[in-house]
Design a protein around this motif. Structure first.
Motif, PDB file in Angstrom:
ATOM      1  N   SER A 237      -9.020  15.560 -14.326  1.00 20.60           N
ATOM      2  CA  SER A 237      -8.942  16.975 -14.000  1.00 20.60           C
ATOM      3  C   SER A 237      -7.886  17.223 -12.929  1.00 20.60           C
ATOM      4  O   SER A 237      -7.592  16.347 -12.114  1.00 20.60           O
ATOM      5  N   PRO A 238      -7.322  18.427 -12.900  1.00 18.30           N
ATOM      6  CA  PRO A 238      -6.290  18.740 -11.893  1.00 18.30           C
ATOM      7  C   PRO A 238      -6.774  18.557 -10.464  1.00 18.30           C
ATOM      8  O   PRO A 238      -5.997  18.155  -9.594  1.00 18.30           O
ATOM      9  N   ASP A 239      -8.045  18.856 -10.180  1.00 19.97           N
ATOM     10  CA  ASP A 239      -8.580  18.700  -8.826  1.00 19.97           C
ATOM     11  C   ASP A 239      -8.419  17.272  -8.317  1.00 19.97           C
ATOM     12  O   ASP A 239      -8.127  17.045  -7.145  1.00 19.97           O
ATOM     13  N   VAL A 240      -8.631  16.312  -9.195  1.00 19.79           N
ATOM     14  CA  VAL A 240      -8.528  14.900  -8.820  1.00 19.79           C
ATOM     15  C   VAL A 240      -7.091  14.405  -8.947  1.00 19.79           C
ATOM     16  O   VAL A 240      -6.588  13.677  -8.086  1.00 19.79           O
ATOM     17  N   GLN A 241      -6.410  14.825 -10.009  1.00 20.47           N
ATOM     18  CA  GLN A 241      -5.088  14.275 -10.307  1.00 20.47           C
ATOM     19  C   GLN A 241      -4.084  14.558  -9.214  1.00 20.47           C
ATOM     20  O   GLN A 241      -3.259  13.701  -8.878  1.00 20.47           O
ATOM     21  N   VAL A 242      -4.117  15.753  -8.638  1.00 22.34           N
ATOM     22  CA  VAL A 242      -3.119  16.106  -7.624  1.00 22.34           C
ATOM     23  C   VAL A 242      -3.236  15.185  -6.416  1.00 22.34           C
ATOM     24  O   VAL A 242      -2.234  14.754  -5.840  1.00 22.34           O
ATOM     25  N   THR A 243      -4.461  14.838  -6.031  1.00 20.41           N
ATOM     26  CA  THR A 243      -4.656  13.935  -4.891  1.00 20.41           C
ATOM     27  C   THR A 243      -4.372  12.497  -5.273  1.00 20.41           C
ATOM     28  O   THR A 243      -3.740  11.747  -4.511  1.00 20.41           O
ATOM     29  N   LEU A 244      -4.804  12.085  -6.460  1.00 16.09           N
ATOM     30  CA  LEU A 244      -4.560  10.720  -6.910  1.00 16.09           C
ATOM     31  C   LEU A 244      -3.062  10.450  -7.031  1.00 16.09           C
ATOM     32  O   LEU A 244      -2.581   9.372  -6.649  1.00 16.09           O
ATOM     33  N   ASP A 245      -2.304  11.405  -7.543  1.00 20.62           N
ATOM     34  CA  ASP A 245      -0.856  11.246  -7.664  1.00 20.62           C
ATOM     35  C   ASP A 245      -0.203  11.079  -6.286  1.00 20.62           C
ATOM     36  O   ASP A 245       0.659  10.216  -6.094  1.00 20.62           O
ATOM     37  N   ALA A 246      -0.606  11.923  -5.340  1.00 21.86           N
ATOM     38  CA  ALA A 246      -0.027  11.854  -3.995  1.00 21.86           C
ATOM     39  C   ALA A 246      -0.385  10.534  -3.313  1.00 21.86           C
ATOM     40  O   ALA A 246       0.459   9.902  -2.664  1.00 21.86           O
ATOM     41  N   LEU A 247      -1.639  10.099  -3.470  1.00 22.53           N
ATOM     42  CA  LEU A 247      -2.088   8.851  -2.861  1.00 22.53           C
ATOM     43  C   LEU A 247      -1.369   7.654  -3.482  1.00 22.53           C
ATOM     44  O   LEU A 247      -0.939   6.731  -2.778  1.00 22.53           O
ATOM     45  N   THR A 248      -1.210   7.672  -4.806  1.00 20.21           N
ATOM     46  CA  THR A 248      -0.519   6.576  -5.485  1.00 20.21           C
ATOM     47  C   THR A 248       0.946   6.510  -5.086  1.00 20.21           C
ATOM     48  O   THR A 248       1.500   5.422  -4.870  1.00 20.21           O
ATOM     49  N   GLN A 249       1.590   7.655  -4.969  1.00 19.88           N
ATOM     50  CA  GLN A 249       2.998   7.688  -4.575  1.00 19.88           C
ATOM     51  C   GLN A 249       3.188   7.128  -3.168  1.00 19.88           C
ATOM     52  O   GLN A 249       4.108   6.343  -2.920  1.00 19.88           O
ATOM     53  N   PHE A 250       2.296   7.509  -2.263  1.00 20.18           N
ATOM     54  CA  PHE A 250       2.401   7.004  -0.892  1.00 20.18           C
ATOM     55  C   PHE A 250       2.118   5.498  -0.857  1.00 20.18           C
ATOM     56  O   PHE A 250       2.763   4.755  -0.114  1.00 20.18           O
ATOM     57  N   ALA A 251       1.166   5.046  -1.663  1.00 19.00           N
ATOM     58  CA  ALA A 251       0.862   3.612  -1.732  1.00 19.00           C
ATOM     59  C   ALA A 251       2.076   2.819  -2.192  1.00 19.00           C
ATOM     60  O   ALA A 251       2.366   1.733  -1.677  1.00 19.00           O
ATOM     61  N   LYS A 252       2.806   3.358  -3.162  1.00 19.52           N
ATOM     62  CA  LYS A 252       4.018   2.680  -3.643  1.00 19.52           C
ATOM     63  C   LYS A 252       5.078   2.614  -2.542  1.00 19.52           C
ATOM     64  O   LYS A 252       5.806   1.621  -2.421  1.00 19.52           O
ATOM     65  N   GLN A 253       5.168   3.666  -1.743  1.00 18.11           N
ATOM     66  CA  GLN A 253       6.112   3.659  -0.624  1.00 18.11           C
ATOM     67  C   GLN A 253       5.721   2.607   0.412  1.00 18.11           C
ATOM     68  O   GLN A 253       6.582   1.906   0.956  1.00 18.11           O
ATOM     69  N   MET A 254       4.419   2.482   0.659  1.00 11.77           N
ATOM     70  CA  MET A 254       3.939   1.475   1.600  1.00 11.77           C
ATOM     71  C   MET A 254       4.256   0.069   1.089  1.00 11.77           C
ATOM     72  O   MET A 254       4.689  -0.797   1.852  1.00 11.77           O
ATOM     73  N   ARG A 255       4.060  -0.151  -0.200  1.00  7.06           N
ATOM     74  CA  ARG A 255       4.371  -1.464  -0.777  1.00  7.06           C
ATOM     75  C   ARG A 255       5.866  -1.755  -0.677  1.00  7.06           C
ATOM     76  O   ARG A 255       6.269  -2.859  -0.301  1.00  7.06           O
ATOM     77  N   ALA A 256       6.690  -0.779  -1.035  1.00  6.13           N
ATOM     78  CA  ALA A 256       8.138  -0.985  -1.022  1.00  6.13           C
ATOM     79  C   ALA A 256       8.668  -1.261   0.378  1.00  6.13           C
ATOM     80  O   ALA A 256       9.643  -2.005   0.553  1.00  6.13           O
ATOM     81  N   SER A 257       8.022  -0.698   1.384  1.00  2.13           N
ATOM     82  CA  SER A 257       8.471  -0.890   2.765  1.00  2.13           C
ATOM     83  C   SER A 257       8.037  -2.231   3.347  1.00  2.13           C
ATOM     84  O   SER A 257       8.485  -2.610   4.437  1.00  2.13           O
ATOM     85  N   GLY A 258       7.152  -2.944   2.651  1.00  2.00           N
ATOM     86  CA  GLY A 258       6.648  -4.213   3.161  1.00  2.00           C
ATOM     87  C   GLY A 258       5.438  -4.077   4.072  1.00  2.00           C
ATOM     88  O   GLY A 258       4.941  -5.073   4.610  1.00  2.00           O
ATOM     89  N   ALA A 259       4.931  -2.857   4.225  1.00  2.00           N
ATOM     90  CA  ALA A 259       3.824  -2.621   5.140  1.00  2.00           C
ATOM     91  C   ALA A 259       2.502  -3.241   4.672  1.00  2.00           C
ATOM     92  O   ALA A 259       1.570  -3.389   5.460  1.00  2.00           O
ATOM     93  N   LEU A 260       2.423  -3.598   3.375  1.00  5.26           N
ATOM     94  CA  LEU A 260       1.178  -4.177   2.860  1.00  5.26           C
ATOM     95  C   LEU A 260       1.161  -5.699   2.951  1.00  5.26           C
ATOM     96  O   LEU A 260       0.141  -6.312   2.595  1.00  5.26           O
ATOM     97  N   ARG A 261       2.238  -6.297   3.400  1.00  6.60           N
ATOM     98  CA  ARG A 261       2.294  -7.761   3.508  1.00  6.60           C
ATOM     99  C   ARG A 261       1.812  -8.197   4.883  1.00  6.60           C
ATOM    100  O   ARG A 261       2.527  -8.857   5.650  1.00  6.60           O
ATOM    101  N   VAL A 262       0.599  -7.824   5.184  1.00  3.90           N
ATOM    102  CA  VAL A 262      -0.008  -8.112   6.500  1.00  3.90           C
ATOM    103  C   VAL A 262      -1.353  -8.792   6.255  1.00  3.90           C
ATOM    104  O   VAL A 262      -2.186  -8.280   5.496  1.00  3.90           O
ATOM    105  N   SER A 263      -1.573  -9.926   6.919  1.00  2.08           N
ATOM    106  CA  SER A 263      -2.847 -10.633   6.754  1.00  2.08           C
ATOM    107  C   SER A 263      -3.797 -10.374   7.918  1.00  2.08           C
ATOM    108  O   SER A 263      -5.003 -10.597   7.794  1.00  2.08           O
ATOM    109  N   GLY A 264      -3.251  -9.916   9.045  1.00  2.00           N
ATOM    110  CA  GLY A 264      -4.104  -9.718  10.216  1.00  2.00           C
ATOM    111  C   GLY A 264      -4.442 -11.003  10.928  1.00  2.00           C
ATOM    112  O   GLY A 264      -5.201 -10.989  11.915  1.00  2.00           O
ATOM    113  N   LEU A 265      -3.909 -12.105  10.476  1.00  2.23           N
ATOM    114  CA  LEU A 265      -4.184 -13.404  11.103  1.00  2.23           C
ATOM    115  C   LEU A 265      -2.988 -13.841  11.940  1.00  2.23           C
ATOM    116  O   LEU A 265      -1.849 -13.455  11.668  1.00  2.23           O
ATOM    117  N   GLY A 266      -3.280 -14.705  12.891  1.00  2.99           N
ATOM    118  CA  GLY A 266      -2.203 -15.264  13.728  1.00  2.99           C
ATOM    119  C   GLY A 266      -1.644 -14.215  14.625  1.00  2.99           C
ATOM    120  O   GLY A 266      -0.535 -14.203  15.018  1.00  2.99           O
TER     121      GLY A 266
END
Length: 266
Positions: A237-266
């Protein structure tokens, strides 16, 4: 009211609100765990745990195989699945489709003293619940008042197909214009036909050829009701899709920037 049902209603309300509230949607996109716990769960864990939950969510949504798994899982689980059921199903999905960023997010969660996976899975289950409950029309489903009008490929009726243009002009030759097998406005054999014909050099005299999707399109009283079939996938539904699209797009930007390559260790 059970805890699961209460959470589900709040998740549905949150996604509905975000569809028209740009600021709230941006808050959720950039910090989904914070907004989820503030508006839905009410018990916000530590900043380290919410960051780990965000990291796993971004890792899943930016990885196409797991994103597709999430959508498929939502189809079969419109309600929030129990914690142990989801943990088993998600672990199988990660084993089959996961990548470095997803594993690193889980490692980061495992390095916390708190129960991080509960927070991570709660956020993912909220998204799954929203997608599952917000899905729209099934493909192939008839939407009709009964035995009404069909719009579908037929074997006769209105036909239009490109032909070969003939020399000199713009006159249709051999063209039929009629509502079916009824009144014709030119020599023809039946059905509404608009036939350009043969186009020769420099001109526009049309003759003979039909423009049609096949054997002709029917728009007439039928027996199967008015049918509308978008394909094979259920639509969100549009109510969900508009937010899911925005969240997915931002997630892809986070991945491309390398921000998700964090383990929190060391």
């Amino acid at each position: 009211m059970t805890v699961e049902l209460r959470l589900k209603r709040r998740v549905d309300a949150l996604f509905k609100a975000m569809s028209s509230d740009f600021l709230l949607r941006e808050q959720f996109v950039t910090d989904p765990a914070q907004v989820f716990y503030e508006y839905v769960d009410g018990e916000r864990p530590s900043a380290e745990v919410t960051q780990a939950a965000n990291q796993l969510t971004y890792a899943v949504l930016s990885h196409p195989p797991l994103l597709q798994w999430l959508r498929d899982y939502a189809s079969g689980h419109p309600d929030m699945p129990p914690e142990d059921v989801f943990a088993k199903d998600f672990s199988r999905a990660v084993a089959r489709h996961g990548d470095d960023e997803v594993v690193l997010a889980l490692v980061r969660g495992g390095g916390q003293r708190e129960d991080t996976f509960r927070a991570q899975s709660a956020l993912l289950k909220a998204i799954i619940s929203a997608v599952g409950s917000g899905r729209g029309v099934f493909a192939g489903t008839e939407m009709s008042p009964g035995g009404g009008t069909e719009m579908s490929p037929g074997t006769g009726g209105t036909e239009m197909s490109p032909g070969v243009l003939a020399a000199g002009g713009g006159v249709f030759a051999g063209t039929e214009m009629s509502p079916g097998g009824g009144t014709e406005m030119s020599p023809g054999t039946g059905g509404t036909e608009m036939s350009p014909g043969v186009l020769a050099a420099g001109g526009g005299v049309f003759a003979g050829t039909e423009m049609s999707p096949g054997g002709g399109t029917e728009m007439s009283p039928g027996t199967g009701g008015t049918e509308m079939s978008p394909g094979v996938a259920r639509m969100v539904s549009p109510d969900v899709q508009v937010t899911l699209d925005a969240l997915t797009q931002f997630a892809k930007q986070m991945r491309a920037s390398g921000a998700l390559r964090v383990s929190g260790l060391g």
